[in-house]
Design an enzyme around this catalytic site. Sequence first.
Site, PDB file in Angstrom:
ATOM      1  CE1 TYR A 148      -4.714  41.775  -5.910  1.00  0.00           C
ATOM      2  CE2 TYR A 148      -3.829  43.306  -4.317  1.00  0.00           C
ATOM      3  CZ  TYR A 148      -4.314  43.047  -5.574  1.00  0.00           C
ATOM      4  OH  TYR A 148      -4.409  44.060  -6.487  1.00  0.00           O
ATOM      5  CG  ASP A 157       0.525  48.212  -0.294  1.00  0.00           C
ATOM      6  OD1 ASP A 157       1.498  47.510   0.019  1.00  0.00           O
ATOM      7  OD2 ASP A 157       0.051  48.225  -1.448  1.00  0.00           O
ATOM      8  CG  HIS A 180      -0.088  42.579  -0.916  1.00  0.00           C
ATOM      9  ND1 HIS A 180       1.123  43.060  -0.444  1.00  0.00           N
ATOM     10  CD2 HIS A 180      -0.507  43.493  -1.833  1.00  0.00           C
ATOM     11  CE1 HIS A 180       1.408  44.203  -1.043  1.00  0.00           C
ATOM     12  NE2 HIS A 180       0.447  44.490  -1.898  1.00  0.00           N
ATOM     13  CG  ASP A 195       5.157  44.849  -3.608  1.00  0.00           C
ATOM     14  OD1 ASP A 195       5.595  43.718  -3.895  1.00  0.00           O
ATOM     15  OD2 ASP A 195       4.762  45.635  -4.463  1.00  0.00           O
ATOM     16  N   GLY A 235      13.790  45.300  -4.149  1.00  0.00           N
ATOM     17  CA  GLY A 235      14.184  46.564  -3.534  1.00  0.00           C
ATOM     18  C   GLY A 235      13.407  46.826  -2.260  1.00  0.00           C
ATOM     19  CD1 TRP A 236       8.278  46.541  -3.296  1.00  0.00           C
ATOM     20  CD2 TRP A 236       8.701  48.429  -2.184  1.00  0.00           C
ATOM     21  NE1 TRP A 236       7.571  47.549  -3.916  1.00  0.00           N
ATOM     22  CE2 TRP A 236       7.806  48.715  -3.250  1.00  0.00           C
ATOM     23  CE3 TRP A 236       9.108  49.458  -1.349  1.00  0.00           C
ATOM     24  CZ2 TRP A 236       7.313  50.003  -3.494  1.00  0.00           C
ATOM     25  CZ3 TRP A 236       8.623  50.740  -1.583  1.00  0.00           C
ATOM     26  CH2 TRP A 236       7.744  50.999  -2.642  1.00  0.00           C
TER      27      TRP A 236
END
Length: 833
Positions: A589, A541, A585, A596, A673-674
Amino acid sequence: MKYLKKYCVLISVFVISACSPDQPKKNSVSESSASQLLVNHQLATAEITNANDFVLQQEPIYFSFYDLGIQANNDAIKSLGISSGDQTYPSQIIDSDGDGQMDGLLLTTDFAAAEKKSFLILTNPSTQKIALQKQTQAEISIKEGGEWKGKEYIGGRFKNVDKVTPPAQYTDHSYWIRYEGPGIESDKVGYRIYLDWRNGFDIFGKKTSDMALQNVGLDGYDSYHLNADWGQDVLKVGKSLGMGGFGFWNGKSVDLVSQVESRDAIITNNGDIYSGFKINYNGWQINNQQVDLTAHFSMTAASRLVKVQLKSTDELPNLAIGLVKHPGTQLIEGNQNVSGYAWTYVASWGKQSLSAINPDGDHLGMAIIFRRDDRAQQTQDETSYVSVMKDKGGELEYYFLAAWEHELNGIKTEAEFKSYLDREVERLTKAPRVRFESALSAEAKKNPLTAEVALSWAKKLADSELQRKTLKYHYQGWDEYRSRPGKFEYDVVGMQINALQELDLVSPNEAYRNALEKVTGSYIRDDGHIYTFEPDLFSIDLTKPGDMVILLEQKTGAEKYRKAVDFLRANLKRHPRTSQGAFWHRATYPNQLWLDGVYMGMPFLARYAATYETGEVQRQSFTEAVHEFVIARAQLRDEKTGLYYHAWDESKNAEWADKETGRASQFWSRGMGWYAMALVDVLEYLPESETELRKTLLDIVAEFAADILRYQDAETYTWWQITNKPNEIANYRESTASAMFTYFFTKAVNKGYLPETYRDVAINSYQGLINEFVTVHADSRISMNDQCLVAGLGFGRDGSYDYYMTERIVSNDAKGNTPFILSGVEMYKLLKK
């Protein structure tokens, strides 16, 4: 649906606007045009659905004046009412936060399990409101006509007042304030708070549904400890936190709110279905600091719960809330394996009440209810069960409640009490879904969709957010929804700033351009160090803001930005991966690929390669980026539906992972959507010479477009939170995913990734986005509603359908604002052709 913080209510917009070429269907509740709404005194329409599989009785639903499009000083609020068909429902104008300003309209209504109801909010002076039985009360009463002798007040008569500041000599047992402080009650139970150094929270057990506080303590302090027709004081508080009180955890025990310069008690509401009071603790000396603390207490009809809203003028770590610890009671804890936003509880049960009849005491249950992530630790001292809370900017919201066995239809056993608490936290967590449209919003949506209209919507949200909070996300600033100082986050530092830069390209604005350096640039030190970035966390992220750091380097040529992006690229090279090469991720994790993460990392990887790399090194980076899509498709795509599961655990050890496939169980729309946004963004950086890599992504684009389109809501042209379960209880049309798919379709058509036959799909999706999710306010700002704030897996998030229904739903978060603005930019380009 727009989520309203005050009562966990979700609000959205109905479909009213005219559009082209194929207009999304209108909801039957809002067939009238905006002008007809105004003429008929219909201020708004609302469709409300119980999100639970059990009955709700007198459920409170709150509509803010801000969302209704009216000001608090508008004469129209005096005659507001709510009706459905021929029936008028109980409603009340309230001050929900105790700031002295009426701010919204509260409705209470019953729901069967999963029941849906439609309402009109009216401004018609002739509306006949139903006669209501008073079900709540807040009061404070002081003596007048006597005199002070030392700390005691002698003589005089009690008189109810709206506000009181006790004089310096006032203390416990001064006989000046009736029952020693402000009181609040519903038709279920009553409470009082000592307005002195004890700050004790006490319970009035009630045997009647009638209001009783006005008659309590008129003859002194002793009578209400005796059994009476209305009930009695049922709790011995002593020096404990009592019934849900608060103080400061010093590491060994709780320091009560004792050492203050002064206290003010103010009645903020005293209505039939909602009442409240506020206490200002001025100059609280605690933890080697002095703070002003404000506490607002409120109750709604037919509820045992008191809602507490605490606000401090300064950060206050170790704020503690809790319950008196009586002998023979045990601590009861609610489910902790839930999402951080979900409500849970700490409670006690036993023969712990004062009783004028039973010397052993009567059964009494007490509880505090709080969001799971708000608690730092559970502990106790000699007198109290203590929940030590995290500091989140000096604010805390929680509830307390009591259940006495002798109340009407009272709870008699510990099992009944626990069952009741479990249902209450579920009710609070899964609040009613409310679709809502004000006349002001409807009027603003009347214009047919054109390039300029699309651009206008994008600019309105961008400008609204610049005024609200975008510029607060800088280093050492404040992240509103995470309730913490700003960090180098993917959404607020990366995505939203990117949306402003894209908007600036088609509608130049210095404010958009300046946000890049004011926010993203603030995290980069002169030597290229990135403030708050944790390289060994290996969170994919946190790669996302790197897109904007590349742009900063390109615009300014500053060496610090080049050092920062090179560092992010180097960190990506050592990022842990699955055996097939997919990026974990993050370190916490392990072995997990989330949809994502494809968006968080791959556009940066492709953009860095296109900007700084050449030859075989560049090709290898492009190949890595495309390979991530291929692995995601192979591991996450369901062959029957064409939809993608949220995540995959190669080790199959995660609690949410299928033990055979490693897949999560649900199709989460924003997860897809990501993935969809990443597809069209990475393609933009792959040169035409990379024919094989481009073909791989273009084939996925074509396949994904056809698959996701089959699950578009036929009524509104939007998508649901869980994509394939539109009719399941608590599911809702979700705006961030709808905006992401709209961006995907529109950009793909603009770039030629999809054929022109998808042009109408893009237009319908965009119009549905405006119709369903936008609220227009009287100050000309707009809001994007129905945004799932966050959803993840692990650490209390089990990946079940029910889990996705419990995550917080908000307005104006960067994860939704970004694709909304980008969709407007792409729609502007599409309609300009």
